[in-house]
Design a protein around this motif. Structure first.
Motif, PDB file in Angstrom:
ATOM      1  N   SER A  92       0.787  -1.704   0.007  1.00 12.91           N
ATOM      2  CA  SER A  92      -0.242   0.301  -0.135  1.00 12.91           C
ATOM      3  C   SER A  92       0.582   1.075  -0.113  1.00 12.91           C
ATOM      4  O   SER A  92       0.646   2.151  -0.475  1.00 12.91           O
ATOM      5  CB  SER A  92      -0.904   0.308   1.336  1.00 12.91           C
ATOM      6  N   GLY A  93       1.956   1.121   0.217  1.00  7.33           N
ATOM      7  CA  GLY A  93       2.696   2.303   0.140  1.00  7.33           C
ATOM      8  C   GLY A  93       3.277   2.941   1.192  1.00  7.33           C
ATOM      9  O   GLY A  93       4.043   3.607   1.666  1.00  7.33           O
ATOM     10  N   THR A  94       2.386   2.410   2.705  1.00  8.40           N
ATOM     11  CA  THR A  94       2.591   2.862   3.843  1.00  8.40           C
ATOM     12  C   THR A  94       4.261   2.313   4.483  1.00  8.40           C
ATOM     13  O   THR A  94       4.452   3.348   5.444  1.00  8.40           O
ATOM     14  CB  THR A  94       1.893   2.784   5.066  1.00  8.40           C
ATOM     15  N   LEU A  95       4.428   1.871   4.110  1.00  4.88           N
ATOM     16  CA  LEU A  95       6.330   0.513   4.322  1.00  4.88           C
ATOM     17  C   LEU A  95       7.234   1.360   3.266  1.00  4.88           C
ATOM     18  O   LEU A  95       7.397   0.758   2.138  1.00  4.88           O
ATOM     19  CB  LEU A  95       6.196  -0.203   5.245  1.00  4.88           C
ATOM     20  N   SER A  96       8.162   1.504   3.856  1.00  2.00           N
ATOM     21  CA  SER A  96       9.359   1.430   2.483  1.00  2.00           C
ATOM     22  C   SER A  96      10.663   0.863   3.376  1.00  2.00           C
ATOM     23  O   SER A  96      11.008   0.735   4.293  1.00  2.00           O
ATOM     24  CB  SER A  96       9.825   2.550   2.196  1.00  2.00           C
ATOM     25  N   ALA A  97      11.489   0.567   2.541  1.00  2.00           N
ATOM     26  CA  ALA A  97      12.793  -0.687   2.548  1.00  2.00           C
ATOM     27  C   ALA A  97      13.468   0.594   3.481  1.00  2.00           C
ATOM     28  O   ALA A  97      13.971  -0.147   4.593  1.00  2.00           O
ATOM     29  CB  ALA A  97      13.079  -0.692   1.793  1.00  2.00           C
ATOM     30  N   GLU A  98      13.425   1.787   3.129  1.00  2.00           N
ATOM     31  CA  GLU A  98      14.587   3.016   4.436  1.00  2.00           C
ATOM     32  C   GLU A  98      13.433   3.290   5.290  1.00  2.00           C
ATOM     33  O   GLU A  98      14.285   3.759   6.603  1.00  2.00           O
ATOM     34  CB  GLU A  98      14.072   4.284   2.924  1.00  2.00           C
ATOM     35  N   MET A  99      12.301   2.667   5.547  1.00  2.00           N
ATOM     36  CA  MET A  99      12.088   3.328   6.865  1.00  2.00           C
ATOM     37  C   MET A  99      12.139   1.560   7.741  1.00  2.00           C
ATOM     38  O   MET A  99      12.005   2.143   9.241  1.00  2.00           O
ATOM     39  CB  MET A  99      10.144   3.342   6.773  1.00  2.00           C
TER      40      MET A  99
END
Length: 114
Positions: A82-89
């Motif tokens: 969904s785009g609420t989490l990313s690898a950078e986060m």
């Protein structure tokens, strides 16, 4: 049964999942941040099995807790989608997460087999 021929005898093997450190730590933080305290015991079970300096952690859990843990991993996967989490986060990729789930299912099959 031929589909899971690499799997050990379920009478001899405890249900396990192997997670990279970044996923295990994120999982624990996610569980402890949930407002429902029913998730906190699972976080404590996972935390107790993390060893400093290890790149991967093999967690041995009762089948019901393992089922919950795999469900939480799928929820984290949905957050990636969904785009609420990313690898950078979080420090790991969507592919890393699915690799951990797939390795478990390849070796042990669906959790309901226990």
């Amino acid at each position: 049964m031929a589909r899971y021929r690499n799997r050990p005898n379920v009478m001899l093997a405890a249900p396990i999942v192997t997670l990279p450190t970044a996923i295990a730590r994120y999982l624990c933080a996610d569980l402890l941040a949930r407002p429902d305290p029913a998730w906190h015991p699972l976080a404590h079970l996972v935390t107790a099995q993390l060893f400093p300096g290890s790149l991967r952690h093999t967690l041995t859990l009762p089948p019901s807790e393992l089922n919950e843990l795999l469900g939480v991993l799928l929820e984290i996967s949905i957050d990636f989608s969904s785009g609420t989490l990313s690898a950078e986060m979080c420090g790991f990729t969507h592919a890393d997460l699915h690799e951990a789930i797939d390795v478990h299912q390849h070796h042990y099959g669906p959790i309901w087999d226990y």
